[in-house]
Design a protein around this motif. Structure first.
Motif, PDB file in Angstrom:
ATOM      1  N   GLY A 161      -6.951  11.659   1.112  1.00 17.32           N
ATOM      2  CA  GLY A 161      -7.086  12.382  -0.148  1.00 17.32           C
ATOM      3  C   GLY A 161      -5.761  12.501  -0.876  1.00 17.32           C
ATOM      4  N   ARG A 162      -5.740  13.394  -1.818  1.00 18.35           N
ATOM      5  CA  ARG A 162      -4.539  13.571  -2.623  1.00 18.35           C
ATOM      6  C   ARG A 162      -3.338  13.994  -1.769  1.00 18.35           C
ATOM      7  NH1 ARG A 162      -5.570  12.986  -7.536  1.00 18.35           N
ATOM      8  NH2 ARG A 162      -4.807  14.236  -9.184  1.00 18.35           N
ATOM      9  N   ASP A 163      -2.196  13.398  -2.073  1.00 19.19           N
ATOM     10  CA  ASP A 163      -0.927  13.712  -1.422  1.00 19.19           C
ATOM     11  C   ASP A 163      -0.993  13.624   0.101  1.00 19.19           C
ATOM     12  OD1 ASP A 163       0.262  14.094  -3.864  1.00 19.19           O
ATOM     13  OD2 ASP A 163      -0.246  16.218  -3.914  1.00 19.19           O
ATOM     14  N   ALA A 164      -1.773  12.685   0.580  1.00 16.83           N
ATOM     15  CA  ALA A 164      -1.831  12.444   2.016  1.00 16.83           C
ATOM     16  C   ALA A 164      -1.871  10.930   2.208  1.00 16.83           C
ATOM     17  CB  ALA A 164      -3.061  13.101   2.617  1.00 16.83           C
ATOM     18  N   GLY A 165      -1.808  10.490   3.410  1.00 22.98           N
ATOM     19  CA  GLY A 165      -1.816   9.058   3.683  1.00 22.98           C
ATOM     20  C   GLY A 165      -0.516   8.409   3.238  1.00 22.98           C
ATOM     21  N   LEU A 166      -0.575   7.123   2.984  1.00 20.01           N
ATOM     22  CA  LEU A 166       0.633   6.412   2.582  1.00 20.01           C
ATOM     23  C   LEU A 166       1.118   6.847   1.210  1.00 20.01           C
ATOM     24  CD1 LEU A 166      -0.038   2.760   3.763  1.00 20.01           C
ATOM     25  CD2 LEU A 166       1.462   4.438   4.766  1.00 20.01           C
ATOM     26  N   GLY A 167       0.208   7.227   0.338  1.00 21.84           N
ATOM     27  CA  GLY A 167       0.597   7.634  -1.005  1.00 21.84           C
ATOM     28  C   GLY A 167       1.387   8.932  -1.026  1.00 21.84           C
ATOM     29  N   GLY A 168       1.145   9.823  -0.099  1.00 17.00           N
ATOM     30  CA  GLY A 168       1.814  11.112  -0.092  1.00 17.00           C
ATOM     31  C   GLY A 168       3.057  11.174   0.764  1.00 17.00           C
ATOM     32  N   MET A 169       3.423  10.071   1.381  1.00 14.28           N
ATOM     33  CA  MET A 169       4.575  10.087   2.278  1.00 14.28           C
ATOM     34  C   MET A 169       5.896   9.953   1.535  1.00 14.28           C
ATOM     35  SD  MET A 169       3.058   7.878   5.407  1.00 14.28           S
ATOM     36  CE  MET A 169       4.104   8.415   6.719  1.00 14.28           C
ATOM     37  N   GLY A 170       5.842   9.652   0.258  1.00 15.05           N
ATOM     38  CA  GLY A 170       7.055   9.607  -0.529  1.00 15.05           C
ATOM     39  C   GLY A 170       7.840   8.325  -0.406  1.00 15.05           C
ATOM     40  N   PHE A 171       7.179   7.207  -0.154  1.00 19.43           N
ATOM     41  CA  PHE A 171       7.894   5.934  -0.080  1.00 19.43           C
ATOM     42  C   PHE A 171       8.446   5.528  -1.441  1.00 19.43           C
ATOM     43  CE2 PHE A 171       5.070   5.014   3.668  1.00 19.43           C
ATOM     44  CZ  PHE A 171       6.089   5.134   4.599  1.00 19.43           C
ATOM     45  N   THR A 172       7.702   5.800  -2.490  1.00 14.43           N
ATOM     46  CA  THR A 172       8.107   5.387  -3.831  1.00 14.43           C
ATOM     47  C   THR A 172       7.843   6.530  -4.800  1.00 14.43           C
ATOM     48  OG1 THR A 172       5.918   4.464  -4.273  1.00 14.43           O
ATOM     49  CG2 THR A 172       7.568   2.959  -3.415  1.00 14.43           C
ATOM     50  N   PRO A 173       8.563   6.555  -5.914  1.00 16.48           N
ATOM     51  CA  PRO A 173       8.273   7.578  -6.911  1.00 16.48           C
ATOM     52  C   PRO A 173       6.920   7.326  -7.568  1.00 16.48           C
ATOM     53  CG  PRO A 173       9.935   6.064  -7.723  1.00 16.48           C
ATOM     54  CD  PRO A 173       9.688   5.710  -6.285  1.00 16.48           C
ATOM     55  N   GLN A 174       6.323   8.396  -8.056  1.00 20.85           N
ATOM     56  CA  GLN A 174       5.011   8.252  -8.685  1.00 20.85           C
ATOM     57  C   GLN A 174       5.147   7.510 -10.005  1.00 20.85           C
ATOM     58  OE1 GLN A 174       3.147  12.030  -9.082  1.00 20.85           O
ATOM     59  NE2 GLN A 174       2.360  11.984  -6.996  1.00 20.85           N
ATOM     60  N   SER A 175       4.145   6.686 -10.283  1.00 18.38           N
ATOM     61  CA  SER A 175       4.119   5.980 -11.559  1.00 18.38           C
ATOM     62  C   SER A 175       3.426   6.868 -12.587  1.00 18.38           C
ATOM     63  CB  SER A 175       3.386   4.655 -11.402  1.00 18.38           C
ATOM     64  OG  SER A 175       2.034   4.908 -11.058  1.00 18.38           O
ATOM     65  N   GLN A 176       3.246   6.375 -13.777  1.00 14.99           N
ATOM     66  CA  GLN A 176       2.625   7.163 -14.828  1.00 14.99           C
ATOM     67  C   GLN A 176       1.172   7.479 -14.518  1.00 14.99           C
ATOM     68  OE1 GLN A 176       3.220   5.144 -18.517  1.00 14.99           O
ATOM     69  NE2 GLN A 176       5.422   5.386 -18.459  1.00 14.99           N
ATOM     70  N   GLY A 177       0.518   6.638 -13.747  1.00 14.68           N
ATOM     71  CA  GLY A 177      -0.878   6.866 -13.403  1.00 14.68           C
ATOM     72  C   GLY A 177      -1.064   7.946 -12.359  1.00 14.68           C
ATOM     73  N   GLY A 178       0.006   8.412 -11.746  1.00 16.95           N
ATOM     74  CA  GLY A 178      -0.086   9.470 -10.759  1.00 16.95           C
ATOM     75  C   GLY A 178      -0.295   8.965  -9.341  1.00 16.95           C
ATOM     76  N   THR A 179      -0.317   7.655  -9.150  1.00 16.95           N
ATOM     77  CA  THR A 179      -0.470   7.117  -7.802  1.00 16.95           C
ATOM     78  C   THR A 179       0.770   6.305  -7.450  1.00 16.95           C
ATOM     79  OG1 THR A 179      -1.567   5.129  -8.612  1.00 16.95           O
ATOM     80  CG2 THR A 179      -2.980   6.973  -7.953  1.00 16.95           C
ATOM     81  N   HIS A 180       1.043   6.221  -6.192  1.00 13.37           N
ATOM     82  CA  HIS A 180       2.192   5.460  -5.728  1.00 13.37           C
ATOM     83  C   HIS A 180       1.861   3.979  -5.709  1.00 13.37           C
ATOM     84  CE1 HIS A 180       4.584   8.878  -4.397  1.00 13.37           C
ATOM     85  NE2 HIS A 180       3.451   9.429  -4.058  1.00 13.37           N
ATOM     86  N   ILE A 181       2.887   3.171  -5.805  1.00 10.64           N
ATOM     87  CA  ILE A 181       2.716   1.719  -5.763  1.00 10.64           C
ATOM     88  C   ILE A 181       2.144   1.304  -4.419  1.00 10.64           C
ATOM     89  CG2 ILE A 181       3.953  -0.470  -5.801  1.00 10.64           C
ATOM     90  CD1 ILE A 181       5.928   0.857  -7.763  1.00 10.64           C
ATOM     91  N   VAL A 182       2.601   1.958  -3.357  1.00  9.33           N
ATOM     92  CA  VAL A 182       2.105   1.629  -2.018  1.00  9.33           C
ATOM     93  C   VAL A 182       0.612   1.896  -1.930  1.00  9.33           C
ATOM     94  CG1 VAL A 182       2.279   2.234   0.427  1.00  9.33           C
ATOM     95  CG2 VAL A 182       4.341   2.101  -0.960  1.00  9.33           C
ATOM     96  N   GLU A 183       0.166   3.012  -2.471  1.00 10.14           N
ATOM     97  CA  GLU A 183      -1.250   3.374  -2.426  1.00 10.14           C
ATOM     98  C   GLU A 183      -2.088   2.393  -3.246  1.00 10.14           C
ATOM     99  OE1 GLU A 183      -4.098   5.674  -0.712  1.00 10.14           O
ATOM    100  OE2 GLU A 183      -1.970   6.093  -0.540  1.00 10.14           O
ATOM    101  N   ARG A 184      -1.576   1.981  -4.394  1.00 12.99           N
ATOM    102  CA  ARG A 184      -2.317   1.005  -5.204  1.00 12.99           C
ATOM    103  C   ARG A 184      -2.431  -0.331  -4.489  1.00 12.99           C
ATOM    104  NH1 ARG A 184       0.329   1.031 -10.964  1.00 12.99           N
ATOM    105  NH2 ARG A 184       2.126   1.264  -9.622  1.00 12.99           N
ATOM    106  N   ASN A 185      -1.341  -0.773  -3.854  1.00 16.38           N
ATOM    107  CA  ASN A 185      -1.394  -2.033  -3.115  1.00 16.38           C
ATOM    108  C   ASN A 185      -2.322  -1.929  -1.918  1.00 16.38           C
ATOM    109  OD1 ASN A 185       0.351  -3.303  -4.873  1.00 16.38           O
ATOM    110  ND2 ASN A 185       2.168  -2.821  -3.671  1.00 16.38           N
ATOM    111  N   LEU A 186      -2.328  -0.788  -1.254  1.00 12.70           N
ATOM    112  CA  LEU A 186      -3.238  -0.570  -0.137  1.00 12.70           C
ATOM    113  C   LEU A 186      -4.684  -0.652  -0.613  1.00 12.70           C
ATOM    114  CD1 LEU A 186      -3.591   0.200   2.859  1.00 12.70           C
ATOM    115  CD2 LEU A 186      -3.519   2.582   2.130  1.00 12.70           C
ATOM    116  N   THR A 187      -4.969  -0.103  -1.766  1.00 12.64           N
ATOM    117  CA  THR A 187      -6.314  -0.174  -2.322  1.00 12.64           C
ATOM    118  C   THR A 187      -6.690  -1.615  -2.634  1.00 12.64           C
ATOM    119  OG1 THR A 187      -6.081   2.034  -3.261  1.00 12.64           O
ATOM    120  CG2 THR A 187      -7.803   0.633  -4.194  1.00 12.64           C
ATOM    121  N   ARG A 188      -5.781  -2.366  -3.213  1.00  9.77           N
ATOM    122  CA  ARG A 188      -6.058  -3.769  -3.541  1.00  9.77           C
ATOM    123  C   ARG A 188      -6.332  -4.599  -2.285  1.00  9.77           C
ATOM    124  NH1 ARG A 188      -1.101  -4.052  -7.702  1.00  9.77           N
ATOM    125  NH2 ARG A 188      -2.140  -3.019  -9.455  1.00  9.77           N
TER     126      ARG A 188
END
Length: 73
Positions: A25-52
Motif C-alpha cells: 500500500g501507500r508508503d510501504a514496499g519498495l516505493g516507501g523505502m526512500g530509494f528515490t525522490p518522489q516524482s510529480q505523480g506521487g510514486t517512486h521510479i522504483v515502484e513504477r518500474n516494479l509495476t511495469r
C-alpha cells in the motif's frame, strides 16, 4: 516439450508471486523505502518500474497458460 513449458510456467508463476508480494500500500514496499525522490505523480521510479515488470510478467504468464491449455486439449 510439454515438460519444458510446464517448468517454464512454474518459474514464471513463482517470479510473479514474488513481484506481487513486493507491492504494498501507500508508503510501504519498495516505493516507501526512500530509494528515490518522489516524482510529480506521487510514486517512486522504483515502484513504477516494479509495476511495469509485474504487468509484463503477468502477460507472459497469461500467454503461457493459453499455450499450455491449447497443447493439452
Amino acid at each position: 516439450m510439454l515438460q519444458v513449458l510446464a517448468v517454464w510456467q512454474v518459474l514464471v508463476c513463482m517470479a510473479l508471486v514474488g513481484l506481487i508480494l513486493m507491492h504494498s500500500g501507500r508508503d510501504a514496499g519498495l516505493g516507501g523505502m526512500g530509494f528515490t525522490p518522489q516524482s510529480q505523480g506521487g510514486t517512486h521510479i522504483v515502484e513504477r518500474n516494479l509495476t511495469r515488470v509485474t504487468i509484463a510478467l503477468g502477460v507472459i504468464f497469461a500467454i503461457g497458460n493459453i499455450v499450455l491449455f491449447r497443447w493439452l486439449s
